[in-house]
Write an enzyme that holds these catalytic residues in place. Structure first.
Site, PDB file in Angstrom:
ATOM      1  CE  LYS A  13      -5.729  -4.064  -3.181  1.00 21.25           C
ATOM      2  NZ  LYS A  13      -4.941  -3.776  -1.950  1.00 21.25           N
ATOM      3  NE  ARG A  85      -7.440   1.586  -0.641  1.00 18.43           N
ATOM      4  CZ  ARG A  85      -6.626   1.189  -1.512  1.00 18.43           C
ATOM      5  NH1 ARG A  85      -6.601   1.401  -2.700  1.00 18.43           N
ATOM      6  NH2 ARG A  85      -5.462   0.917  -0.828  1.00 18.43           N
ATOM      7  NE  ARG A 124       3.845  -2.545  -1.169  1.00 24.88           N
ATOM      8  CZ  ARG A 124       2.432  -2.377  -0.958  1.00 24.88           C
ATOM      9  NH1 ARG A 124       1.923  -3.128  -1.721  1.00 24.88           N
ATOM     10  NH2 ARG A 124       1.922  -1.780  -0.438  1.00 24.88           N
ATOM     11  NE  ARG A 159       2.831   1.917  -1.857  1.00 29.62           N
ATOM     12  CZ  ARG A 159       1.612   1.539  -1.982  1.00 29.62           C
ATOM     13  NH1 ARG A 159       1.324   0.733  -2.752  1.00 29.62           N
ATOM     14  NH2 ARG A 159       0.739   1.929  -1.481  1.00 29.62           N
ATOM     15  NE  ARG A 170      -1.077   1.844   2.779  1.00 28.90           N
ATOM     16  CZ  ARG A 170      -0.079   1.330   2.394  1.00 28.90           C
ATOM     17  NH1 ARG A 170       1.276   1.390   2.882  1.00 28.90           N
ATOM     18  NH2 ARG A 170      -0.185   0.249   1.454  1.00 28.90           N
TER      19      ARG A 170
HETATM   20  P1  AMP Z   1      -2.519   1.470  -2.946  1.00 25.02           P
HETATM   21  O1  AMP Z   1      -1.356   1.603  -3.976  1.00 25.02           O
HETATM   22  O2  AMP Z   1      -3.790   0.747  -3.682  1.00 25.02           O
HETATM   23  O3  AMP Z   1      -2.091   0.729  -1.629  1.00 25.02           O
HETATM   24  O4  AMP Z   1      -2.981   3.071  -2.765  1.00 25.02           O
HETATM   25  C1  AMP Z   1      -1.979   4.052  -1.950  1.00 25.02           C
HETATM   26  C2  AMP Z   1      -2.989   4.880  -1.382  1.00 25.02           C
HETATM   27  O5  AMP Z   1      -3.794   5.701  -2.425  1.00 25.02           O
HETATM   28  C3  AMP Z   1      -3.971   4.519  -0.433  1.00 25.02           C
HETATM   29  O6  AMP Z   1      -3.409   4.394   0.944  1.00 25.02           O
HETATM   30  C4  AMP Z   1      -5.017   5.741  -0.480  1.00 25.02           C
HETATM   31  O7  AMP Z   1      -4.640   6.678   0.399  1.00 25.02           O
HETATM   32  C5  AMP Z   1      -5.053   5.886  -1.983  1.00 25.02           C
HETATM   33  N1  AMP Z   1      -6.014   5.303  -2.447  1.00 25.02           N
HETATM   34  C6  AMP Z   1      -5.917   4.339  -3.569  1.00 25.02           C
HETATM   35  N2  AMP Z   1      -6.987   3.962  -4.196  1.00 25.02           N
HETATM   36  C7  AMP Z   1      -7.960   4.850  -3.258  1.00 25.02           C
HETATM   37  C8  AMP Z   1      -9.247   4.765  -3.535  1.00 25.02           C
HETATM   38  N3  AMP Z   1     -10.108   3.705  -4.306  1.00 25.02           N
HETATM   39  N4  AMP Z   1      -9.995   5.505  -2.862  1.00 25.02           N
HETATM   40  C9  AMP Z   1      -9.396   6.432  -1.818  1.00 25.02           C
HETATM   41  N5  AMP Z   1      -7.941   6.494  -1.796  1.00 25.02           N
HETATM   42  C10 AMP Z   1      -7.338   5.576  -2.688  1.00 25.02           C
END
Ligand code: AMP
Length: 219
Positions: A13, A85, A124, A159, A170
């Protein structure tokens, strides 16, 4: 223009979103990046988010919705990456857009098999410079110089939540909370899916091209 990138963790994404943002001059609003920046700066929001992120759980809707709406107020052309999400987040976004007379142009769902997701996220690495945010994969999409960002020259880091245990959690969270959004946006007539299989050599360029075709058709 409002574009939503949908997909499980590690489906690309951020990478494809970046390309779309460059082409259409959109602001890339990635909730995960915002949380990571807050965590790095040890803000109140960052400390709260870390409790959930470190376990692979979602940050509560109330916190996330408030944060995103605060940012959207200043933006007209935006790509949302990692938001919504959950169904309550999508409903809150619809309500917000109705109130402000804005419309979603397209919801682009990146569809990658689970086995690929685990491999992709385990290898990654991301740019440590938050203003760059580029993402690489040491196996499938390596940087030109190991450990260094091609774009801005900053060190690449892993990360904390990209370890096999947290990734599995996740993915569970994705199936339970985020996958229902596919049907939600399908019903609204906004969903477009792109199927990606790294072993059939779908490249970043192929996926970006498909995403651009979708946007051209819908804008
Ligand atoms: P990402 O970088 O998009 O994979 O997000 C990393 C982490 O941030 C996720 O595993 C969630 O813990 C938190 N997170 C990101 N976006 C959201 C969202 N829209 N709602 C809730 N938690 C989020």
């Amino acid at each position: 223009m409002y574009i939503i990138m949908l997909g499980a963790p590690g489906t690309g994404k951020g990478t494809i979103g970046n390309e779309i943002c460059k082409k259409y001059n959109l602001v890339h609003l990635a909730t995960g990046d915002i949380f990571r920046d807050e965590m790095k700066r040890k803000t109140e929001l960052g400390m709260k988010a870390e409790e959930y992120i470190s376990k692979g759980e979602l940050v509560p809707d109330s916190v996330t919705i408030k944060m995103v709406e605060g940012k959207l107020d200043k933006l007209d052309n935006v790509l949302l990456d990692g938001f919504p999400r959950t169904i309550p987040q999508a409903e809150a976004l619809n309500e917000y857009l109705n109130k402000t007379n804005k419309k979603i142009t397209a919801v682009i769902n990146l569809n990658v098999p689970d086995e690929d997701i685990i491999k992709r996220t385990s290898s990654r690495v991301i740019c440590s410079n938050k203003d760059c945010g580029a993402s690489y994969n040491t196996i499938f999409m390596p940087p030109k110089v190991e450990g260094i960002c091609d774009i801005c020259g900053s060190p690449l880091i892993k990360r904390k939540d990209d370890n096999p245990e947290t990734i599995k959690e996740r993915l569970q969270v994705y199936y339970k909370n985020t996958k229902p959004l596919i049907e939600f946006y399908e019903k609204m007539g906004l969903l477009e899916s792109i199927y990606i299989n790294i072993y059939s050599e779908t490249t970043k360029e192929d996926t970006t091209k498909k995403a651009v075709e979708i946007i051209e058709k819908r804008k």
